[in-house]
Write a protein that holds these residues in place. Structure first.
Motif, mmCIF file in Angstrom:
data_model
loop_
_atom_site.group_PDB
_atom_site.id
_atom_site.type_symbol
_atom_site.label_atom_id
_atom_site.label_comp_id
_atom_site.label_asym_id
_atom_site.label_seq_id
_atom_site.Cartn_x
_atom_site.Cartn_y
_atom_site.Cartn_z
ATOM 1 N N LEU A 75 -3.177 4.911 -5.670
ATOM 2 C CA LEU A 75 -2.047 4.344 -4.927
ATOM 3 C C LEU A 75 -1.644 2.995 -5.514
ATOM 4 N N LEU A 76 -2.631 2.156 -5.764
ATOM 5 C CA LEU A 76 -2.332 0.814 -6.257
ATOM 6 C C LEU A 76 -1.841 0.831 -7.703
ATOM 7 N N PHE A 116 4.808 5.117 -4.385
ATOM 8 C CA PHE A 116 4.292 5.470 -3.059
ATOM 9 C C PHE A 116 4.915 4.650 -1.944
ATOM 10 N N GLN A 117 5.904 3.789 -2.314
ATOM 11 C CA GLN A 117 6.739 3.194 -1.279
ATOM 12 C C GLN A 117 7.862 4.149 -0.909
ATOM 13 N N GLN A 118 8.125 5.138 -1.797
ATOM 14 C CA GLN A 118 9.252 6.049 -1.602
ATOM 15 C C GLN A 118 8.859 7.322 -0.868
ATOM 16 N N GLU A 119 7.594 7.668 -0.879
ATOM 17 C CA GLU A 119 7.216 8.958 -0.290
ATOM 18 C C GLU A 119 5.980 8.822 0.573
ATOM 19 N N ILE A 153 -8.930 9.153 6.634
ATOM 20 C CA ILE A 153 -7.889 9.892 5.905
ATOM 21 C C ILE A 153 -6.577 9.552 6.582
ATOM 22 N N LEU A 154 -5.726 8.842 5.864
ATOM 23 C CA LEU A 154 -4.524 8.254 6.462
ATOM 24 C C LEU A 154 -3.272 8.881 5.878
ATOM 25 N N THR A 155 -2.282 9.061 6.717
ATOM 26 C CA THR A 155 -0.973 9.542 6.271
ATOM 27 C C THR A 155 0.026 8.436 6.512
ATOM 28 N N GLY A 156 0.812 8.109 5.494
ATOM 29 C CA GLY A 156 1.801 7.050 5.671
ATOM 30 C C GLY A 156 2.404 6.638 4.344
ATOM 31 N N ARG A 157 2.950 5.419 4.302
ATOM 32 C CA ARG A 157 3.592 4.908 3.087
ATOM 33 C C ARG A 157 3.097 3.500 2.790
ATOM 34 N N LEU A 158 3.177 3.143 1.533
ATOM 35 C CA LEU A 158 2.839 1.782 1.130
ATOM 36 C C LEU A 158 4.052 0.879 1.395
ATOM 37 N N GLY A 159 3.819 -0.209 2.118
ATOM 38 C CA GLY A 159 4.907 -1.137 2.376
ATOM 39 C C GLY A 159 5.162 -2.040 1.175
#
Lengths: 161, 681
Positions: A43-44, A50-53, A130-136
């Protein structure tokens, strides 16, 4: 009288209709429901993407970082990167050991998570989240859903000698 | 002594099963050899029963020097809880599963399901095959009689036999007990009932394989397969409902189904067994159709093995999956083997056989039942696609992928609605009414009346569109039921006796409507959160919630519980009418270092008020989360109705007289089976 030599048009039409229905149901649902499942490191490495999806991410919870404000109902905690490869996990001594190493190793990539709601009861130190979401854009992961891996029924606890 | 006895028994059982397999493959034409194989299977089943009994004894006597006992028991546990610990860990649950398969094998070896002697050996063979496979796993990969050994360096190791550098058998001070999440009444019943449901499908699997191998089946054989499938369906339905109830009570999110991969793996055989029951309800028209139905029966058991692999292998992300397990490769091999054998025999059967007679004209009855089966299979395909995305997606894109609940809800939603429509039309249609305009009159009138009821309900009550749909479908179903009763279609021809089976089928489908109502209602779930000091109130929709008191008390030396007393009031202007008092709590387990929420629930048919005590703050206040769950109890009522209906359907079978003349089948010209091409026949 059925003619065994005639082309089975009814069957062909039926199959085509069924396949079409499956396609109509599955394809759009996959587009909205399928997500990439990444580690903190991955992610990093691609923050803009990963800010878009919406993405699913796994990490080890650092228990002392858990902060919850009952007034604003905001939850913050930090997760540390755990390997996705089961062979690497096995080489580290299993899931329990891998999670422990992730939390205690300061060189592991870490990610701050923000969510709304009171802390789930299973949110504790060295639990796999286990997380579902987006990177701010601020680098904080906005979690829409938090799943905490059920402590294994198959405990590998060793009794003390 | 105990362990050695049990190990010897398990090994002898496996040898007996291997012996029986060899006999059936090479000597099945000789009745004496087949009788010998039958007794070998019976002996194996009894030996595994002995091993299970000895393991239960170890659990009851807290023999924690055995690793499998150590991981699930603790000295403070009651005898009943120790018994349930049998399925509280992987090792014990695998032994229990194997024992259940042994009981199925015992049935195939002891009960004459078919009086045709050529079917009996194959019935025995395919009954013992899964039993032998899982017994192998128990003996060599996850043995329940492994002990803790103290090694020379002071560490411990679990092994069946003495490791080379072990000093002695180790005696831990106490076990670690059951995971706190498993301490719930539903968990007492959910695993054994679910396992019963899964393993009973081994019986119709064996029956179907025996039929395909010999090419011999008739109406009674298919009816026998329908009966055994129904028994499996009954337990599976009950098991899934219990699991949903456990999730609702224990996981603290007020939901009942999360489209978790392991939940889906348990749903798959339910979908195919439901399809098989619909297909088997119609009298056979063509032989090819029979082979298709038997294929669905085989698929059901293959999905049972797949579910076992998915649950125990850790290959999928789930709240349920366990740590990576040495069973993974072996279970994958078992699943692949069973599936390949089933597929090959099924394909060969499609090619064997007599020419089909004229199938006859299509009737509403056929359309509805076949249509329902097709919809159930489509649901299966959608679920399988979702489960395979993590594997296929990574292979295609190079990145790990996953599908969440949104995929399943979006893809399956329209099909569940279609199933509801078909259910509304079934099972009360006159069977022989062909697909003509005249036959549309009764359902047409019922549909118009159902729409009228729906509009009235929408005007009078604040129901969601999902709830309206269910009300309309149930209305139509009940109207058609009334018509069927009035036209005498609910009694046997020539008598006034009610068709008990029909009543059971009506109950099952009423259960479906209730369950659908619960699903629709829960879509309107509302969540409210607040932090309260004792005496303070919060608003939760139409209700006012007051925190009365908080207290903390120890349960035993390993557990403490903090309980909040909460009163629920009608949110009238003065809010003085108390509806209920609930006691949500926080249980702290000192061994597992885990805190779990114990919800307090005020239940009625129209809604549940679900109160969670999420945190006890340092200033003495309590954080509460309140969920208002409309029609939640319709889920459980519906599930129980479905199960009760299945029991009622089974009643006539208890009193039936089997027509043995039908079973003394004469092989018809051109009627062949796959086994005719095998040596030893």
């Amino acid at each position: 009288m059925s003619d065994n030599r005639s082309f089975p048009w009814k069957m062909v039409v039926g199959v085509v209709i069924i396949l079409a229905a499956l396609g109509i149901l599955i394809v759009p649902s996959l587009q909205s429901g399928a997500q990439y499942y990444v580690t903190v490191d991955e992610l990093l490495a691609e923050p803009a993407r990963f800010q878009q999806e919406t993405v699913r991410i796994s990490g080890a919870v650092i228990g002392e970082s858990i902060v919850w404000d009952p007034e604003t109902d905001e939850l913050l905690f930090i997760i540390a990167s755990v390997p996705a490869d089961l062979d690497i996990v096995a080489a580290q001594g299993g899931f329990q050991a891998s999670l422990h190493q992730a939390v205690t190793d300061p060189s592991r990539a870490r990610l701050t998570v923000h969510a709304y709601g009171s802390p789930p009861e299973l949110l504790q130190d060295e639990v796999q989240a286990i997380l579902t979401g987006r990177l701010g854009v601020d680098g904080i992961f906005q979690a829409e859903d938090i799943l905490l891996k059920c402590p294994s029924r198959y405990q590998e606890e060793q009794p003390l000698g | 002594m105990i362990a050695n006895t049990a190990l010897a028994g398990l090994m002898l059982a496996l040898i007996a099963l291997l012996y029986a397999s060899a006999v059936i493959l090479f000597k099945r034409s000789d009745d004496r050899w087949v009788e010998s194989a039958r007794r070998a299977v019976q002996s194996a089943s009894l030996l595994v029963s002995l091993a299970l009994g000895l393991f239960v004894y170890l659990l009851l006597t807290n023999r924690v020097e055995f690793a499998a006992v150590y991981r699930v028991t603790r000295s403070t546990m009651s005898a009943v809880t120790r018994l349930t610990a049998l399925w509280g860990g992987q090792t014990g649950s695998l032994l229990f599963w194997t024992w259940l398969l042994g009981m199925v094998a015992l049935v195939t070896a002891s009960v004459s399901v078919s009086s045709d002697s050529r079917q009996q050996p194959w019935l025995l063979f395919f009954g013992l095959l899964p039993f032998a496979g899982f017994l192998f796993l128990v003996l060599f990969l996850d043995n329940p009689f492994s002990r803790w050994w103290l090694l020379a360096d002071g560490s411990s190791l679990a092994a069946v036999f003495l490791p080379g550098d072990a000093v002695t058998v180790m005696q831990p001070a106490d076990g670690i007990g059951l995971n706190p999440l498993l301490r719930h009444p539903a968990m007492v019943l959910h695993p054994p009932v679910l396992y019963l449901g899964f393993t009973i499908f081994a019986l119709p699997f064996a029956q179907a394989m025996a039929g395909l191998m010999t090419g011999i089946w008739n109406r009674d054989v298919l009816a026998s397969i329908r009966r055994s499938t129904l028994v499996g369906w009954f337990f599976l339905t009950l098991g899934l409902i219990l699991g949903s109830r456990w999730a609702y009570d224990v996981l603290g999110w007020g939901g009942y189904w999360g489209w978790d991969p392991v939940e889906i793996a348990g749903l798959l055989p339910w979908l195919t067994s439901s399809a098989a029951l619909h297909l088997l309800a119609i009298r056979s028209r063509t032989r090819r159709r029979d082979v298709l139905i038997l294929g669905v029966v085989l698929l059901t058991f293959c999905l049972v093995i797949l579910g076992s692999f998915l649950t125990r292998s850790g290959i999928l992300t789930s709240v349920h999956t366990f740590a990576d397990s040495p069973l993974s490769p072996a279970l994958l091999v078992l699943f692949t083997g069973v599936s390949l054998v089933s597929l090959v025999i099924w394909i060969l059967s499609m090619k064997c056989g007599e020419k089909d007679h004229k199938p006859g004209s299509l009737s509403f009855w056929n359309v509805i039942l076949d249509g329902s089966a097709v919809v159930l299979i489509l649901l299966l395909v959608i679920c399988l696609v979702g489960l395979s995305v993590p594997v296929v997606g990574e292979w295609v894109t190079g990145r790990a992928m996953i599908v969440g609940p949104a995929y399943y809800r979006q893809a399956t939603g329209p099909l569940w609605m279609l199933l509801l429509v078909l259910t509304a039309l079934s099972p009360l249609f006159p069977r022989r009414i062909a697909l003509r305009y005249e036959s549309l009159r009764a359902p047409g009138i019922a549909l118009l009346m159902a729409v009228a009821v729906g509009l009235l309900a929408r005007g009078a009550l604040a129901l969601s569109s999902g709830e309206i749909s269910v009300v309309m479908a149930m209305t139509m179903y009940l109207l058609l039921a009334f018509l069927a009763v009035r036209e005498g279609r609910l009694t046997s021809p020539g008598s006034h006796k009610p068709r008990v089976r029909f009543i059971g089928v009506v109950l099952i489908h009423l259960g479906v409507f209730f369950f659908a109502s619960g699903v629709a209602g829960m879509e309107g779930q509302e969540t409210f959160q607040a932090t309260l000091s004792p005496g303070e109130r919060m608003t939760a929709g139409d209700y006012s919630i007051r925190l009365d008191d908080i207290s903390r008390q120890p349960v035993d030396e390993y557990r403490n519980v903090t309980v909040a007393s909460v009163s629920i009031y009608d949110r009238a202007p003065d809010a003085i009418h108390r509806i209920a008092e609930v006691y949500p709590g926080l249980e702290e387990d000192l061994v597992y270092e885990q805190v779990r929420a114990l919800p307090g629930v005020a239940s009625s048919v129209s809604r549940d008020i679900y109160v969670l005590f999420t945190a006890w703050n340092v200033n003495g206040s309590a954080s509460l989360r309140v969920l208002v769950n409309p029609l939640a109890n319709c889920l459980w009522i519906g599930g129980l109705l479905m199960a009760a209906g299945a029991l009622v359907v089974m009643i006539p079978d208890v009193f039936r007289h089997r027509n043995d003349d039908d079973l003394n089948t004469i092989k018809k010209a051109g009627q062949t089976g796959v086994a005719d091409n095998f040596p030893g026949s």
